[in-house]
Design an enzyme around this catalytic site. Structure first.
Site, mmCIF file in Angstrom:
data_model
loop_
_atom_site.group_PDB
_atom_site.id
_atom_site.type_symbol
_atom_site.label_atom_id
_atom_site.label_comp_id
_atom_site.label_asym_id
_atom_site.label_seq_id
_atom_site.Cartn_x
_atom_site.Cartn_y
_atom_site.Cartn_z
ATOM 1 C CD GLN A 23 147.845 59.298 42.324
ATOM 2 O OE1 GLN A 23 147.958 59.136 41.252
ATOM 3 N NE2 GLN A 23 147.484 58.416 42.896
ATOM 4 C CG ASN A 24 140.767 59.699 44.246
ATOM 5 O OD1 ASN A 24 141.472 59.067 43.739
ATOM 6 N ND2 ASN A 24 140.508 58.784 45.400
ATOM 7 C CG HIS B 148 146.064 64.183 39.813
ATOM 8 N ND1 HIS B 148 145.991 62.806 39.647
ATOM 9 C CD2 HIS B 148 147.394 64.611 39.705
ATOM 10 C CE1 HIS B 148 147.236 62.510 39.452
ATOM 11 N NE2 HIS B 148 148.273 63.416 39.513
ATOM 12 C CB CYS C 51 134.293 83.672 34.971
ATOM 13 S SG CYS C 51 135.203 83.990 36.340
ATOM 14 N N GLY D 35 145.233 52.278 47.183
ATOM 15 C CA GLY D 35 144.240 52.419 46.112
ATOM 16 C C GLY D 35 144.483 53.155 44.865
ATOM 17 C CB THR D 36 147.110 54.843 43.475
ATOM 18 O OG1 THR D 36 147.820 55.392 42.450
ATOM 19 C CG2 THR D 36 148.189 54.786 44.656
ATOM 20 C CG LEU E 87 141.124 44.827 44.395
ATOM 21 C CD1 LEU E 87 140.506 44.555 46.034
ATOM 22 C CD2 LEU E 87 139.980 45.260 43.607
ATOM 23 C CD GLU E 88 145.128 44.340 40.267
ATOM 24 O OE1 GLU E 88 144.450 43.484 40.364
ATOM 25 O OE2 GLU E 88 144.959 45.605 39.786
#
Ligand code: BJW
Length: 237
Positions: A93-94, A111, A138, A178-179, A205-206
């Site tokens: 997603q990064n 994304h 452009c 990590g999401t 992390l949690e």
């Protein structure tokens, strides 16, 4: 988790994997949106209303990429991608380029990417590393003020959903790293994969918002947990 049973792997990453490289997450205490209301920067309506604000926000984040490096979690996933004997799809997603800079070759940026610009005049996407706030022309059609960040904003369709969906349905193992599980459709991938028979693992992390949907969960920093998990995978444990 036994490697014998696992051939097709889908990995989803989010902002947490880049946190230890020095890129802020979205929903943490020092999250990216602090100082910017999310609807002021991450919707097509906000861009239409105040393009300068939105361009400045993404210009700052694009510039920040030059000051950060991939960490051991990005490197471990690049190694797994190179050495895994089965199929592996790395979906992120990064919008940063840290997976690529760690050596990953086939990253799917659902994304979009900070290092790409999308021309609303000619519809081409072009590699981009500079600012957009000064309305450069452009490089394809030469129209000025037509380039926007090639980023998927709220209300827009994430990229390559058909390919992701097919990989999830075919997966033997789905791993989310990590999401927070706050944003769809990515937050629903675990349910698709699990419904279609995949084993599921969360590394965060949690516990995330969607933790309950995963069969296994490892909590702690990605820089430590991801390399350890990759070692296990490649050792066949
Ligand atoms: C660590 C760590 C460490 C920290 N180690 N871990 C109502 C209900 C359901 C859905 C909707 C709804 N209303 C609207 C929707 C749809 C909407 C949506 O989901 N909204 C939610 C707010 C509810 N989604 C969309 O609009 C999407 N499009 C869409 O749905 O199209 C229609 C469609 C239908 C059907 C199929 C397909 C499509 C588009 C979403 C676009 C998201 N865009 C953003 C911003 C743009 C990019 C940018 O500016 O960078 O993308 S939002 C932002 O959130 C960004 C991220 O990619 C995304 C996810 O965030 P992420 O990565 O999870 O970060 P955090 O900060 O939330 O979490 C970090 C985690 O890491 C935390 O858990 C930490 O604990 C952890 N962590 N350090 C390990 N060291």
């Amino acid at each position: 988790m036994h490697q014998r049973e696992i051939h097709n792997v889908v990995i989803l990453t989010g902002a947490g994997i880049s946190a230890e490289s020095g890129l802020a997450t979205f929903r943490g205490p020092d999250g990216l949106w602090e100082g910017h209301r999310i609807e002021d920067v991450a919707t097509p309506e906000a861009f239409a209303r105040d393009p300068d604000l939105v361009q400045a926000f993404y210009d700052a984040r694009r510039a920040r990429l030059k000051a950060v490096e991939p960490n051991s979690a990005h490197q471990a996933l690049a190694r797994l991608e190179a050495e895994w004997p089965g199929k592996l799809l790395l979906v992120t997603q990064n919008v940063d380029d840290l997976h690529e800079r760690a050596g990953a070759a086939g990253v799917l940026h659902m994304h979009g990417q900070l290092t790409s610009a999308w021309c609303l005049a000619c519809d081409h996407r072009v590699p981009w590393t500079k600012d957009l706030a000064d309305n450069p022309p452009c490089p394809v059609c030469n129209v000025s003020g037509s380039l926007r960040p090639d980023i998927v904003w709220f209300g827009e369709m994430p990229y390559q959903m058909d390919r992701i969906d097919a990989a999830l349905r075919d997966a033997d193992l789905f791993v989310s790293i990590g999401t927070s599980g706050a944003v769809y459709p990515a937050a629903g991938f675990v349910q698709t994969a699990r419904y279609c028979g995949a084993q599921t693992l969360e590394i965060n992390l949690e516990p995330s918002l969607g933790s309950v949907y995963f069969q296994k969960s490892r909590t702690g920093p990605a820089s430590a947990l991801v390399p350890a998990w990759v070692e296990e995978m490649l050792a066949g444990n």
